[in-house]
Design a protein around this motif. Sequence first.
Motif, PDB file in Angstrom:
ATOM      1  N   LYS A  27       0.837  -1.211   0.000  1.00  0.00           N
ATOM      2  CA  LYS A  27       0.000   0.000   0.000  1.00  0.00           C
ATOM      3  C   LYS A  27       0.872   1.261   0.000  1.00  0.00           C
ATOM      4  CE  LYS A  27      -3.447   0.145   2.913  1.00  0.00           C
ATOM      5  NZ  LYS A  27      -4.238  -0.060   4.141  1.00  0.00           N
TER       6      LYS A  27
ATOM      7  N   SER B 159      -7.491  -0.880 -10.722  1.00  0.00           N
ATOM      8  CA  SER B 159      -7.902  -0.099  -9.557  1.00  0.00           C
ATOM      9  C   SER B 159      -7.020  -0.442  -8.347  1.00  0.00           C
ATOM     10  CB  SER B 159      -9.377  -0.381  -9.220  1.00  0.00           C
ATOM     11  OG  SER B 159      -9.736   0.252  -8.023  1.00  0.00           O
TER      12      SER B 159
ATOM     13  N   LYS C  48      -7.516   0.666  -5.461  1.00  0.00           N
ATOM     14  CA  LYS C  48      -8.387   0.497  -4.287  1.00  0.00           C
ATOM     15  C   LYS C  48      -8.683  -0.985  -4.030  1.00  0.00           C
ATOM     16  CE  LYS C  48     -10.716   4.987  -4.375  1.00  0.00           C
ATOM     17  NZ  LYS C  48     -12.016   5.687  -4.468  1.00  0.00           N
TER      18      LYS C  48
END
Length: 414
Positions: free
Chosen positions: A325, A408, A410
Amino acid sequence: MKVKKLVSFIIVVLLVTFASVVALNGLKIGSFKIDPLRHSIRQGLDLKGGVFVVYEADTSVRGSELEKIIDQTIEVFRKRIDSMGLTEPVIVKEGEKRIRIELPGLKNAQEAIEMIGKTAQLRFIEQDGKEVVTGAQVRKSEVVFDRSTNKPVISLEFDSEGAKKFREATKRLSENKQPILIVLDDEIISSPIVTTEIPDGKAQITGEFTVESAASLANLIRAGALPVDFKEVQTSTVTATLGENALKRSIDGAKIGITLVIAFMLLYYKIPGLVAGIALIGYMLIILYTFVAMNATLTLPGIAALILSVGMAVDANVIIFERIKEEMRNGKSIRASIESGFSKALSTIIDSNITTFIAGVVLYYFGTGPIKGFAVTLMIGIIASMFTAIVITKMLLKSLADANITKSKKLFGA
């Protein structure tokens, strides 16, 4: 390329699913059969029920001599238990002077205890039952290597009275090459053929021995000559009902805990969480089948260590995913973030697992019984968790990234 990566991901998922079904239900194809794991894993006393007894040596001997006495007595106990047809016994040294015996699944506890704890009776007899010498007259019994064949043999030495009786018997028996029977607790443990008269009280038992089998026989012969009594200091019976209830509650608790962990990983990390769930199932399968391969005994502390190691396996994934992340937030692509995240998390994962593994080694070395079971499960779990986190999780994540099913970030937890 993209299709191949997606196919490889699907194949791994199908393999893990198939292995899970086999673990739960077993598999039978013609004569080939795999039993369900619940039938294949040995259960300890606290799960299966049975009896345990602790014996203490009634002697003032200390040091290496005491250690030798305990080791020899364990060999005698093990042979007696095997002759009773009892399965999955646990016989371990406890402290300096004690021996702990666990007999899972045993129903008649008192009969077994009386059989195990009686004084060893070692005799050398002729075929007609005539006694030649007894174990009390054996001064030495050890493994040596024959110079001509370089094979292990058992070297015996008797005291003066035993040497005289043995000389008379071997002179008579050697004329017709008759055997002399070595009997422990009314069971023949060896029957060597007498080929020559043995005048000096020193004899050898030859045969197709391995070093291990020769050492075991030498221990049994020595044990019959030891003037050491063992007293029963603790006895307890565990009912099968208690064991079944403990196992059921432990499994239910493990199911709830693992389900909650996987659900959290899915909600928080999305696709990496899914991968972690697949790897976690693979991790559980590796652990359980390793237990079967090692013929290890599963106990309640072992289940506790297994659940603890599940948490450690997830912890490794959390460290990796947080690194990934961070890399994605720094603007790197998903593929580059995965590579960099694993690389940066590796040293942290190894350091944390090595320290826990060392603790497991210490527990195993100094612990007894259930504590050793906990330590073994913990160490196996650490190795398996590192493999699944570093190898399987990485492979699955890279396959999904290369398949390019989504861009994506996310969905990758960023």
